[in-house]
Design a protein around this motif. Structure first.
Motif, PDB file in Angstrom:
ATOM      1  N   ILE A  63       0.811  -1.218   0.000  1.00 39.54           N
ATOM      2  CA  ILE A  63       0.000   0.000   0.000  1.00 39.54           C
ATOM      3  C   ILE A  63       0.845   1.270   0.000  1.00 39.54           C
ATOM      4  CG2 ILE A  63      -2.023  -1.060   1.058  1.00 39.54           C
ATOM      5  CD1 ILE A  63      -1.096   0.084   3.756  1.00 39.54           C
ATOM      6  N   THR A  64       2.159   1.150  -0.093  1.00 39.50           N
ATOM      7  CA  THR A  64       3.025   2.317  -0.012  1.00 39.50           C
ATOM      8  C   THR A  64       3.389   2.882  -1.384  1.00 39.50           C
ATOM      9  OG1 THR A  64       4.960   0.878   0.115  1.00 39.50           O
ATOM     10  CG2 THR A  64       4.010   1.623   2.202  1.00 39.50           C
ATOM     11  N   ILE A  65       2.737   2.446  -2.422  1.00 37.42           N
ATOM     12  CA  ILE A  65       3.018   2.924  -3.770  1.00 37.42           C
ATOM     13  C   ILE A  65       2.320   4.269  -3.964  1.00 37.42           C
ATOM     14  CG2 ILE A  65       2.725   2.426  -6.222  1.00 37.42           C
ATOM     15  CD1 ILE A  65       2.604  -0.572  -5.375  1.00 37.42           C
ATOM     16  N   ALA A  66       3.056   5.258  -4.466  1.00 37.24           N
ATOM     17  CA  ALA A  66       2.485   6.586  -4.694  1.00 37.24           C
ATOM     18  C   ALA A  66       1.418   6.532  -5.782  1.00 37.24           C
ATOM     19  CB  ALA A  66       3.585   7.556  -5.094  1.00 37.24           C
ATOM     20  N   PHE A  67       0.416   7.398  -5.650  1.00 38.59           N
ATOM     21  CA  PHE A  67      -0.661   7.508  -6.634  1.00 38.59           C
ATOM     22  C   PHE A  67      -0.579   8.873  -7.301  1.00 38.59           C
ATOM     23  CE2 PHE A  67      -2.264   3.784  -4.726  1.00 38.59           C
ATOM     24  CZ  PHE A  67      -3.207   3.256  -5.588  1.00 38.59           C
ATOM     25  N   ALA A 109       0.222  10.340   3.713  1.00 37.63           N
ATOM     26  CA  ALA A 109       1.544   9.755   3.470  1.00 37.63           C
ATOM     27  C   ALA A 109       1.475   8.603   2.470  1.00 37.63           C
ATOM     28  CB  ALA A 109       2.149   9.274   4.781  1.00 37.63           C
ATOM     29  N   LEU A 110       0.415   7.812   2.537  1.00 33.56           N
ATOM     30  CA  LEU A 110       0.288   6.669   1.619  1.00 33.56           C
ATOM     31  C   LEU A 110       0.040   7.118   0.183  1.00 33.56           C
ATOM     32  CD1 LEU A 110      -1.802   4.144   3.748  1.00 33.56           C
ATOM     33  CD2 LEU A 110       0.581   3.910   3.037  1.00 33.56           C
ATOM     34  N   VAL A 111      -0.917   8.006  -0.019  1.00 30.00           N
ATOM     35  CA  VAL A 111      -1.256   8.398  -1.387  1.00 30.00           C
ATOM     36  C   VAL A 111      -0.149   9.205  -2.048  1.00 30.00           C
ATOM     37  CG1 VAL A 111      -3.737   8.266  -1.001  1.00 30.00           C
ATOM     38  CG2 VAL A 111      -2.569  10.473  -0.743  1.00 30.00           C
ATOM     39  N   SER A 112       0.622   9.941  -1.252  1.00 26.89           N
ATOM     40  CA  SER A 112       1.691  10.757  -1.822  1.00 26.89           C
ATOM     41  C   SER A 112       2.990   9.985  -1.993  1.00 26.89           C
ATOM     42  CB  SER A 112       1.934  11.984  -0.949  1.00 26.89           C
ATOM     43  OG  SER A 112       2.440  11.599   0.317  1.00 26.89           O
TER      44      SER A 112
END
Length: 125
Positions: A63-67, A109-112
């Motif tokens: 889930i740590t991949i930037a979007f 932090a996750l989405v960025s």
């Protein structure tokens, strides 16, 4: 004469319920009272999420991949809903485990992609 069977009550006395609630509350980790007391997103990820979502465990999806920034709001809503209500094997986490302020920081932090570093995922300092 009729046969009567008395079934014991399944309700607990209010004193017992109060004692159980107090005991349960003592087992829970403390919740941040406000945003300034909230754990940092990398700490929340390490303590709550990494057990399943770190790449080396391969339990849940990474889930740590930037979007892309255009998808941040939709992805954030999805993460919030999944964290609060659970999904498939993912359990729901109440505010006692992850406060709303901590969840907001974690989502950002996750989405960025801020948590894309391996040390945060593996628990290394």
């Amino acid at each position: 004469m009729q046969n009567t069977t008395t079934v014991p009550s399944r309700h607990l006395p209010s004193r017992t319920l109060g004692a159980l609630a107090l005991f349960g509350a003592l087992l829970l980790p403390p919740v941040a009272a406000n945003a300034s007391d909230a754990r940092e997103p990398d700490e929340v990820y390490r303590q709550v999420c990494a057990h399943c979502h770190a790449p080396q465990y391969e339990v849940g999806p990474e889930i740590t991949i930037a979007f892309p920034e255009a998808a941040w709001e939709a992805r954030g809503n999805y993460i919030r809903n999944t964290v609060r209500h659970g999904r498939a094997a993912m359990p729901a986490f109440r505010t006692a485990k992850i406060s709303d302020a901590e969840l907001d920081g974690l989502i950002q932090a996750l989405v960025s992609g801020e948590l894309d570093d391996a040390p945060a995922a593996t628990g290394e300092e």
